[in-house]
Design a protein around this motif. Structure first.
Motif, PDB file in Angstrom:
ATOM      1  N   LEU A 254      -1.453  52.981   8.038  1.00 51.47           N
ATOM      2  CA  LEU A 254      -2.832  53.268   8.423  1.00 51.47           C
ATOM      3  C   LEU A 254      -3.201  52.534   9.707  1.00 51.47           C
ATOM      4  O   LEU A 254      -3.824  53.119  10.607  1.00 51.47           O
ATOM      5  N   ALA A 255      -2.841  51.261   9.793  1.00 50.41           N
ATOM      6  CA  ALA A 255      -3.231  50.463  10.956  1.00 50.41           C
ATOM      7  C   ALA A 255      -2.705  51.049  12.256  1.00 50.41           C
ATOM      8  O   ALA A 255      -3.430  51.163  13.249  1.00 50.41           O
ATOM      9  N   SER A 256      -1.439  51.454  12.277  1.00 41.13           N
ATOM     10  CA  SER A 256      -0.873  52.002  13.514  1.00 41.13           C
ATOM     11  C   SER A 256      -1.479  53.361  13.845  1.00 41.13           C
ATOM     12  O   SER A 256      -1.678  53.690  15.023  1.00 41.13           O
ATOM     13  N   ALA A 257      -1.795  54.149  12.821  1.00 41.54           N
ATOM     14  CA  ALA A 257      -2.405  55.462  13.073  1.00 41.54           C
ATOM     15  C   ALA A 257      -3.776  55.305  13.726  1.00 41.54           C
ATOM     16  O   ALA A 257      -4.131  56.061  14.639  1.00 41.54           O
TER      17      ALA A 257
ATOM     18  N   GLU B 234       4.866  39.712   7.947  1.00 45.02           N
ATOM     19  CA  GLU B 234       5.629  39.783   9.198  1.00 45.02           C
ATOM     20  C   GLU B 234       6.205  41.185   9.402  1.00 45.02           C
ATOM     21  O   GLU B 234       6.115  41.761  10.490  1.00 45.02           O
ATOM     22  N   LYS B 235       6.778  41.751   8.346  1.00 49.51           N
ATOM     23  CA  LYS B 235       7.338  43.107   8.432  1.00 49.51           C
ATOM     24  C   LYS B 235       6.279  44.120   8.842  1.00 49.51           C
ATOM     25  O   LYS B 235       6.512  44.976   9.700  1.00 49.51           O
ATOM     26  N   GLN B 236       5.117  44.027   8.199  1.00 50.79           N
ATOM     27  CA  GLN B 236       4.072  45.021   8.438  1.00 50.79           C
ATOM     28  C   GLN B 236       3.485  44.899   9.846  1.00 50.79           C
ATOM     29  O   GLN B 236       3.178  45.914  10.480  1.00 50.79           O
ATOM     30  N   ILE B 237       3.328  43.687  10.339  1.00 46.53           N
ATOM     31  CA  ILE B 237       2.819  43.510  11.707  1.00 46.53           C
ATOM     32  C   ILE B 237       3.817  44.071  12.713  1.00 46.53           C
ATOM     33  O   ILE B 237       3.444  44.809  13.643  1.00 46.53           O
ATOM     34  N   ILE B 238       5.088  43.722  12.544  1.00 52.35           N
ATOM     35  CA  ILE B 238       6.121  44.213  13.470  1.00 52.35           C
ATOM     36  C   ILE B 238       6.152  45.745  13.464  1.00 52.35           C
ATOM     37  O   ILE B 238       6.190  46.392  14.519  1.00 52.35           O
ATOM     38  N   LYS B 239       6.108  46.333  12.280  1.00 53.92           N
ATOM     39  CA  LYS B 239       6.160  47.792  12.166  1.00 53.92           C
ATOM     40  C   LYS B 239       4.934  48.443  12.789  1.00 53.92           C
ATOM     41  O   LYS B 239       5.048  49.446  13.515  1.00 53.92           O
ATOM     42  N   ALA B 240       3.757  47.875  12.521  1.00 54.85           N
ATOM     43  CA  ALA B 240       2.518  48.451  13.073  1.00 54.85           C
ATOM     44  C   ALA B 240       2.513  48.381  14.593  1.00 54.85           C
ATOM     45  O   ALA B 240       2.124  49.350  15.271  1.00 54.85           O
ATOM     46  N   LYS B 241       2.947  47.253  15.141  1.00 58.80           N
ATOM     47  CA  LYS B 241       2.970  47.112  16.597  1.00 58.80           C
ATOM     48  C   LYS B 241       3.992  48.049  17.230  1.00 58.80           C
ATOM     49  O   LYS B 241       3.739  48.648  18.281  1.00 58.80           O
ATOM     50  N   GLU B 242       5.134  48.193  16.598  1.00 64.06           N
ATOM     51  CA  GLU B 242       6.159  49.085  17.120  1.00 64.06           C
ATOM     52  C   GLU B 242       5.680  50.533  17.113  1.00 64.06           C
ATOM     53  O   GLU B 242       5.911  51.281  18.068  1.00 64.06           O
ATOM     54  N   ASN B 243       4.994  50.928  16.044  1.00 67.09           N
ATOM     55  CA  ASN B 243       4.541  52.312  15.910  1.00 67.09           C
ATOM     56  C   ASN B 243       3.299  52.631  16.739  1.00 67.09           C
ATOM     57  O   ASN B 243       2.872  53.789  16.782  1.00 67.09           O
ATOM     58  N   SER B 244       2.721  51.619  17.377  1.00 60.48           N
ATOM     59  CA  SER B 244       1.529  51.854  18.194  1.00 60.48           C
ATOM     60  C   SER B 244       1.662  51.229  19.586  1.00 60.48           C
ATOM     61  O   SER B 244       0.660  51.019  20.260  1.00 60.48           O
ATOM     62  N   LYS B 245       2.895  50.985  20.017  1.00 57.30           N
ATOM     63  CA  LYS B 245       3.107  50.210  21.242  1.00 57.30           C
ATOM     64  C   LYS B 245       2.620  50.918  22.495  1.00 57.30           C
ATOM     65  O   LYS B 245       2.349  50.273  23.509  1.00 57.30           O
ATOM     66  N   ASN B 246       2.476  52.221  22.464  1.00 56.91           N
ATOM     67  CA  ASN B 246       2.000  52.952  23.640  1.00 56.91           C
ATOM     68  C   ASN B 246       0.543  53.395  23.501  1.00 56.91           C
ATOM     69  O   ASN B 246       0.078  54.262  24.238  1.00 56.91           O
ATOM     70  N   SER B 247      -0.160  52.800  22.557  1.00 56.53           N
ATOM     71  CA  SER B 247      -1.535  53.229  22.285  1.00 56.53           C
ATOM     72  C   SER B 247      -2.531  52.485  23.166  1.00 56.53           C
ATOM     73  O   SER B 247      -2.191  51.514  23.843  1.00 56.53           O
TER      74      SER B 247
END
Length: 364
Positions: free
Chosen positions: A29-32, A67-80
């Protein structure tokens, strides 16, 4: 509609997605939300329950999972054009650990609620926070509480938090109000925002910079958003509206609780941790409201104030059960307007609808 600026952080959309636990708002949800230009927020409370061996070492599981969730969220939204945040309750026993993990991962913002955010964890310094570029946002329920926090910070640290989130009594989850005050118009969000903006304005004058006040609790539509921003809010925090999205990390059964409910199904319970909480009524809620109890096998004391030997049930387990779809042994937190949802949409569709509602209200 202007974006939201917090210090040197700017996002295109002045919406912070509420951090919802246990395990309702994670990286999905966070990355979306961040990808649509808003601030997506991971809820840190009980986050380690997603780890298979969390009962063996709950504290370590929480650190690993966050840590896992932050890394994943940042990776999935890095161009936002959005940002990623973590919501960390000061009442959790491992607050210091979760705060430090968030700083080490250079998260964009940390929201701290469930108590007055006066002091940093001993293992974290302002130099570390500044190096990470992380913005700190306390969550409060009144202008008085905001003033107490900002006064303390200014006198002890020579600085203040970067912004503040005002949450009113119509929010879901644990509430920073007495049960008797929830329907008192003196505590209506429209009144609280005016008072809080007035308090924060004094610190803006002292520091010579903008300190945004962001509002939440009963903000569900774009029309709600427009009205509260006309009273001085620079942005809004929305939780319940994002539950009924494809990207929300909760189970379909959890989301269907919202779709199948009506607004009168939102009720107030007395949480085992000593606070009123707003939930969607189901059989489990009816049982606990009638005084029934559930067996507790506590792997550790996750909340500082919880007397796990005396409480009638484990609220962390109940919330996690619900998130996983086991609503016979749990329940869903919801704001007063959560049951207005009629279908599951994508985050993009949801935000597009909010923007249409905002502009329709603006044109009236």
């Amino acid at each position: 509609m202007n974006g939201l600026t917090i210090g040197n952080l700017h996002v295109d959309l002045p919406i912070i997605q509420g951090g919802m636990g246990v395990c309702i708002s994670l990286s999905g949800l966070a990355s979306a939300v961040a990808n649509q230009g808003g601030i997506g927020v991971i809820s840190a409370v009980g986050i380690g329950m997603t780890e298979p061996d969390y009962r063996k070492n709950f504290r370590q599981a929480n650190k690993i999972a966050l840590e896992k969730q932050i890394i994943k969220a940042k990776e999935n939204s890095k161009n936002s054009h959005g940002a990623i945040g973590a919501n960390i309750m000061s009442a959790v026993s491992d607050f210091d650990d979760l705060f430090r993990i968030s700083i080490e991962q250079k998260i964009d913002i940390i929201i701290v609620g469930a108590g007055l955010f006066l002091k940093l964890p001993e293992t974290v310094s302002f130099d570390m926070i500044d190096d990470a570029g992380t913005k700190l946002l306390p969550k409060v329920s009144s202008g008085k509480a905001a003033r107490l926090i900002f006064d303390y910070w200014l006198s002890h640290y020579g600085r203040t938090p970067d912004a503040v989130i005002l949450e009113g009594p119509m929010a879901g989850g644990h509430l920073g109000f007495k049960k008797a005050d929830l329907d008192n118009q003196n505590f209506a969000l429209e009144k609280l925002i005016v008072e809080t903006v007035s308090e924060i304005d004094k610190f803006e004058q002292i520091l010579g910079r903008e300190i945004p006040v962001i509002c939440g609790g009963g903000i569900y539509t774009g029309a709600d958003m427009y009205k509260i921003m006309q009273l001085g809010a620079k942005g809004v925090k929305m939780g319940s509206r994002f539950v009924t999205t494809n990207e929300c990390d909760a189970s379909d059964e959890f989301k269907n609780m919202y779709l199948n409910a009506v607004e009168s199904d939102t009720v107030i319970i007395q949480s085992p941790v000593g606070l009123p909480g707003r939930v969607i009524k189901n059989a489990f809620v009816e049982d606990i409201m009638s005084g029934q109890t559930r067996p507790i096998s506590c792997p550790w004391k996750c909340l500082k104030t919880c007397d796990y030997k005396k409480v009638p049930y484990c609220i962390a387990q109940a919330l996690f059960n619900a998130a996983q779809g086991n609503l016979d042994e749990g329940f869903a937190f919801s704001g007063t307007k959560g049951p207005r949802a009629t279908q599951i949409l994508s985050v993009k569709e949801t935000i597009d609808a909010i923007l249409r509602e905002y502009h329709d209200e603006e044109m009236k």
